[in-house]
Design a protein around this motif. Structure first.
Motif, PDB file in Angstrom:
ATOM      1  N   ALA A  97       6.978 -11.662   1.215  1.00 28.33           N
ATOM      2  CA  ALA A  97       7.898 -11.079   0.241  1.00 28.33           C
ATOM      3  C   ALA A  97       9.132 -10.575   0.974  1.00 28.33           C
ATOM      4  O   ALA A  97       9.211 -10.610   2.208  1.00 28.33           O
ATOM      5  CB  ALA A  97       7.226  -9.944  -0.522  1.00 28.33           C
ATOM      6  N   VAL A  98      10.103 -10.115   0.205  1.00 18.75           N
ATOM      7  CA  VAL A  98      11.314  -9.503   0.755  1.00 18.75           C
ATOM      8  C   VAL A  98      11.426  -8.116   0.119  1.00 18.75           C
ATOM      9  O   VAL A  98      12.260  -7.862  -0.739  1.00 18.75           O
ATOM     10  CB  VAL A  98      12.560 -10.362   0.457  1.00 18.75           C
ATOM     11  N   ASP A  99      10.555  -7.228   0.545  1.00 18.00           N
ATOM     12  CA  ASP A  99      10.487  -5.874  -0.001  1.00 18.00           C
ATOM     13  C   ASP A  99      11.278  -4.896   0.868  1.00 18.00           C
ATOM     14  O   ASP A  99      11.551  -5.179   2.043  1.00 18.00           O
ATOM     15  CB  ASP A  99       9.022  -5.412  -0.081  1.00 18.00           C
ATOM     16  N   PRO A 100      11.640  -3.728   0.333  1.00 20.95           N
ATOM     17  CA  PRO A 100      12.341  -2.732   1.145  1.00 20.95           C
ATOM     18  C   PRO A 100      11.454  -2.219   2.287  1.00 20.95           C
ATOM     19  O   PRO A 100      10.238  -2.068   2.125  1.00 20.95           O
ATOM     20  CB  PRO A 100      12.640  -1.605   0.148  1.00 20.95           C
ATOM     21  N   LEU A 101      12.054  -1.985   3.425  1.00 18.15           N
ATOM     22  CA  LEU A 101      11.343  -1.449   4.581  1.00 18.15           C
ATOM     23  C   LEU A 101      11.200   0.066   4.433  1.00 18.15           C
ATOM     24  O   LEU A 101      12.165   0.751   4.079  1.00 18.15           O
ATOM     25  CB  LEU A 101      12.114  -1.792   5.858  1.00 18.15           C
ATOM     26  N   ASN A 102      10.021   0.570   4.694  1.00 17.85           N
ATOM     27  CA  ASN A 102       9.762   2.008   4.618  1.00 17.85           C
ATOM     28  C   ASN A 102      10.169   2.653   5.947  1.00 17.85           C
ATOM     29  O   ASN A 102       9.364   2.745   6.872  1.00 17.85           O
ATOM     30  CB  ASN A 102       8.287   2.269   4.310  1.00 17.85           C
TER      31      ASN A 102
ATOM     32  N   HIS B  29       8.098  -7.932   4.897  1.00 22.86           N
ATOM     33  CA  HIS B  29       7.667  -9.267   4.474  1.00 22.86           C
ATOM     34  C   HIS B  29       6.159  -9.345   4.194  1.00 22.86           C
ATOM     35  O   HIS B  29       5.621 -10.450   4.101  1.00 22.86           O
ATOM     36  CB  HIS B  29       8.041 -10.288   5.539  1.00 22.86           C
ATOM     37  N   LEU B  30       5.486  -8.198   4.115  1.00 24.42           N
ATOM     38  CA  LEU B  30       4.041  -8.097   3.922  1.00 24.42           C
ATOM     39  C   LEU B  30       3.292  -8.463   5.195  1.00 24.42           C
ATOM     40  O   LEU B  30       2.429  -7.708   5.651  1.00 24.42           O
ATOM     41  CB  LEU B  30       3.550  -8.966   2.751  1.00 24.42           C
TER      42      LEU B  30
ATOM     43  N   VAL C  23      -4.855  -8.410   7.410  1.00 23.80           N
ATOM     44  CA  VAL C  23      -4.329  -7.948   6.117  1.00 23.80           C
ATOM     45  C   VAL C  23      -3.374  -8.965   5.492  1.00 23.80           C
ATOM     46  O   VAL C  23      -2.845  -8.731   4.408  1.00 23.80           O
ATOM     47  CB  VAL C  23      -3.631  -6.570   6.243  1.00 23.80           C
ATOM     48  N   TRP C  24      -3.126 -10.098   6.155  1.00 28.47           N
ATOM     49  CA  TRP C  24      -2.319 -11.148   5.536  1.00 28.47           C
ATOM     50  C   TRP C  24      -3.119 -11.754   4.391  1.00 28.47           C
ATOM     51  O   TRP C  24      -4.325 -12.006   4.510  1.00 28.47           O
ATOM     52  CB  TRP C  24      -1.970 -12.243   6.540  1.00 28.47           C
TER      53      TRP C  24
END
Length: 282
Positions: A142-147, A105-106, A131-132
């Motif tokens: 966001a709804v990005d893929p988790l690494n 989610h950033l 870093v927010w």
């Protein structure tokens, strides 16, 4: 963790209803990593530090299954203290075959699953607030893929030992019937501020510039009815307020909006426009 202590207003505990108390206690102990603080025939309080309850589970009389397309719980979210703690959870779930969703989610990294009754659970770790990315008073999410490769490189346990003692209830995310009156209730009534909007279907609110203490969405449908009282799902959640003076101020604000506030001395309960019950604690 500074967003979940005095003088911030934050979600302190969550109370959910289940169909089979013993089954749920087993799940929350063995899978999620809670410990039982107190248990009766129909209710159990769960803890991580052995002293305070984060989650209460209750089996109502004549309980019915959790219904879809109603207001109530989308998920409650357990905030872990370190990234390595989330890595350890992921490794453990892989070992015991638990399926889960995930997202970057950033502002945070998260995994998602449900208990045996369909009550949603998030387990997450925050990135450093430095870093927010804030723009015009809103935080970027966001709804990005988790690494997973990067995450799992930080795992520190070969054997699962349960939730860390510093785990807190990070936030709660609710299904609501509509957003206009709901936003007014939580901002003008409870004193939170909107920190992020997802189009016209969801908003995120917080105190003291957290990325969110509450999420509110209409994904169950605009006009969705409340969860029936005896069905599995959300019973209530508790907001921890910094002072008695702050609680008196909030009670007056809620009453000015026409919201109901019931109770006396140390126990006050209000209900949002969608029927979600909130305990106002100091």
């Amino acid at each position: 963790m500074n967003f979940h202590r005095h003088p911030v207003t934050y979600v302190d505990q969550v109370h959910v209803k289940v169909q089979d108390l013993d089954r749920s206690v087993g799940f929350y102990e063995k899978v999620i990593g809670f410990k039982v603080l107190d248990k009766t025939e129909r209710k159990a309080s769960l803890t991580v530090d052995g002293k305070t309850a984060l989650l209460t589970i209750e089996q109502p009389k004549n309980v019915t299954p959790k219904q879809g397309r109603t207001t109530g719980l989308y998920h409650f979210a357990l905030l872990l203290p370190n990234r390595s703690d989330l890595a350890n959870v992921v490794q453990y779930f892989a070992q015991i075959g638990i399926q889960f969703g995930s997202s970057d989610h950033l502002v945070s990294e998260a995994i998602y699953l449900s208990d045996p009754d369909g009550n949603g659970i998030e387990m997450y770790v925050d990135r450093n607030p430095s870093v927010w990315n804030w723009q015009n008073g809103e935080v970027e999410m966001a709804v990005d893929p988790l690494n997973f490769q990067a995450l799992l490189s930080e795992r520190t346990q070969q054997q699962w030992v349960g939730l860390p003692q510093e785990t807190v209830m990070g936030h709660i995310h609710l299904h609501v019937a509509e957003l206009r009156k709901t936003e007014e209730f939580y901002t003008k009534g409870l004193g939170f501020e909107v920190v992020c909007r997802f189009g016209s279907q969801a908003l995120f609110i917080a105190d003291s510039k957290y990325h969110h203490h509450l999420g509110l969405n209409t994904w169950a449908g605009v006009g969705a009815p409340p969860t029936p009282p005896n069905s599995a799902g959300l019973e209530s959640f508790t907001l921890k307020l910094p002072s008695e003076e702050k609680r008196r101020e909030i009670i007056l604000q809620l009453k000015d909006l026409g919201a109901s506030v019931e109770g006396e001395k140390d126990s006050y309960i209000t209900v949002d426009p969608s029927g979600n019950r909130i305990n106002l604690a100091v």
